[in-house]
Scaffold this motif. Structure first.
Motif, short mmCIF file in Angstrom:
data_model
loop_
_atom_site.label_atom_id
_atom_site.label_comp_id
_atom_site.label_asym_id
_atom_site.label_seq_id
_atom_site.Cartn_x
_atom_site.Cartn_y
_atom_site.Cartn_z
N GLN A 4 0.85 -1.28 -0.09
CA GLN A 4 0.11 0.16 0.00
C GLN A 4 1.03 1.41 -0.03
OE1 GLN A 4 -2.53 -0.62 3.55
NE2 GLN A 4 -4.01 -1.74 2.57
N ASP A 5 2.12 1.27 0.76
CA ASP A 5 2.82 2.45 0.81
C ASP A 5 3.97 2.80 -0.13
OD1 ASP A 5 1.17 2.81 3.06
OD2 ASP A 5 2.63 2.18 4.38
N PHE A 6 4.32 1.84 -0.67
CA PHE A 6 5.10 1.84 -1.79
C PHE A 6 4.80 1.81 -3.35
CE2 PHE A 6 7.50 0.83 1.91
CZ PHE A 6 8.92 1.04 1.70
N ARG A 7 5.25 2.63 -4.08
CA ARG A 7 4.81 2.63 -5.48
C ARG A 7 5.62 1.70 -6.38
NH1 ARG A 7 6.32 7.31 -6.05
NH2 ARG A 7 7.77 7.25 -7.72
N TYR A 8 4.76 1.02 -7.35
CA TYR A 8 5.52 0.24 -8.15
C TYR A 8 5.81 1.23 -9.40
CZ TYR A 8 6.69 -3.64 -11.47
OH TYR A 8 7.20 -4.58 -12.16
N ASP A 9 7.30 1.32 -9.47
CA ASP A 9 7.78 2.14 -10.61
C ASP A 9 9.14 1.71 -11.16
OD1 ASP A 9 8.60 4.19 -12.07
OD2 ASP A 9 8.37 5.83 -10.71
#
Length: 301
Positions: free
Chosen positions: A158-163
């Motif tokens: 939830q807190d980390f963006r997949y990039d």
């Protein structure tokens, strides 16, 4: 589930490579829930010398040498594999995390010797006080280890963006934590660093994830039913957490907020990516080069 797997890696060099040595962690292992029906690794150019072995962690490894000059090197894995579904244990029945932490430390004499190796910091999982503090929000006193680890996995999701543009293979976990962005390898390293920072055993897993989830199947809440899982169409990474002798290792995928079941195919286990990178090597010559990777893991009828 039965899958057809194809994984190709291509290196294109600016000028000729005179000689190269490579180490491959590609051949799929036989596991209690994984049966390899066919597995073939080929290279172009073909290797002049080839040796196979089982490494310290039980993985199948190939060492090869190419002595003919070449400006391109291609590696291809083709396999068919069956994976059984995994029925996760009741998380509330797993031991309190402090109990396992103490057993893995054992005042210098660990109760679980083999597993205690994965409680030690490795080169790519050097955590920070901030990371340990983040993990402690899930690992409250007396909480069952799998319940806490599952909560931590969900929070990272939830807190980390997949990039894919946020990091590369050399980005340290502290930078990933600061940016709260990265890819599957980063999220696995971050959670492993957090768990080891608490004294728990966690190992890095490389492998593959199902390319596409059919529209008729349920999907996680953040995806449309016909979307693929995050990290598909490339080699994937997740982690295993040790949950005690009765439960053993449980695989968690923070990129997709999953307990791994029959949508993941395992390639290798290690302390971190550095132990089990799919293709690595040393070349003489070549100059600047480009790398191309393609993966397809497709269910068979």
């Amino acid at each position: 589930m039965r899958y057809r797997l194809r994984h190709t890696t291509s290196y294109t060099y600016s000028w000729a490579v005179d000689i190269s040595h490579h180490m491959l962690h590609l051949a799929l292992p036989e596991l209690p829930r994984q049966r390899v029906k066919a597995c073939l690794v080929t290279t172009n150019p073909q290797a002049g010398r080839l040796a196979a072995q089982i490494d310290h962690f039980g993985n199948r490894v190939a060492h090869l040498t190419i002595e003919a000059p070449h400006t391109r090197f291609d590696v291809e894995l083709r396999a068919e594999v069956e994976v059984d579904a995994y029925q996760a244990p009741d998380a509330a029945t797993t031991p309190a995390w402090e109990t396992l932490r103490d057993a893995l430390a054992g005042d210098g004499f660990p109760e679980f010797m083999a597993e205690s190796e994965f409680a030690q910091i490795s080169p790519l999982t050097a955590g920070t006080p901030e990371m340990i503090a983040y993990a402690r929000e899930s690992f409250t006193p007396g909480r069952p280890v799998l319940d806490a680890a599952r909560d931590l996995t969900m929070r990272i999701f939830q807190d980390f963006r997949y990039d894919p543009t946020a990091t590369d293979v050399s980005t340290p976990v502290a930078s990933v934590m600061e940016a709260r962005a990265g890819v599957c390898q980063d999220f696995a390293h971050v959670e492993i660093a957090m768990l080891r920072g608490l004294g728990l055993a966690a190992r890095y897993v490389s492998g593959y994830i199902r390319t596409l989830r059919p529209a008729t199947e349920a999907a996680p809440a953040d995806k449309k039913p016909a979307e693929g899982l995050r990290g598909a169409d490339a080699s994937h990474a997740w982690l295993s957490v040790w949950c005690g002798a009765a439960t053993g290792w449980v695989d968690l995928d923070p990129t997709n907020n999953l307990i791994c079941s029959d949508e993941h195919v395992t390639a290798a286990y290690g302390r971190d990516y550095g132990d089990i990178s799919p293709v690595r090597g040393v070349v003489l010559g070549g100059g600047p080069h480009r790398i191309g990777v393609a993966v397809e893991l497709v269910p068979l009828p």
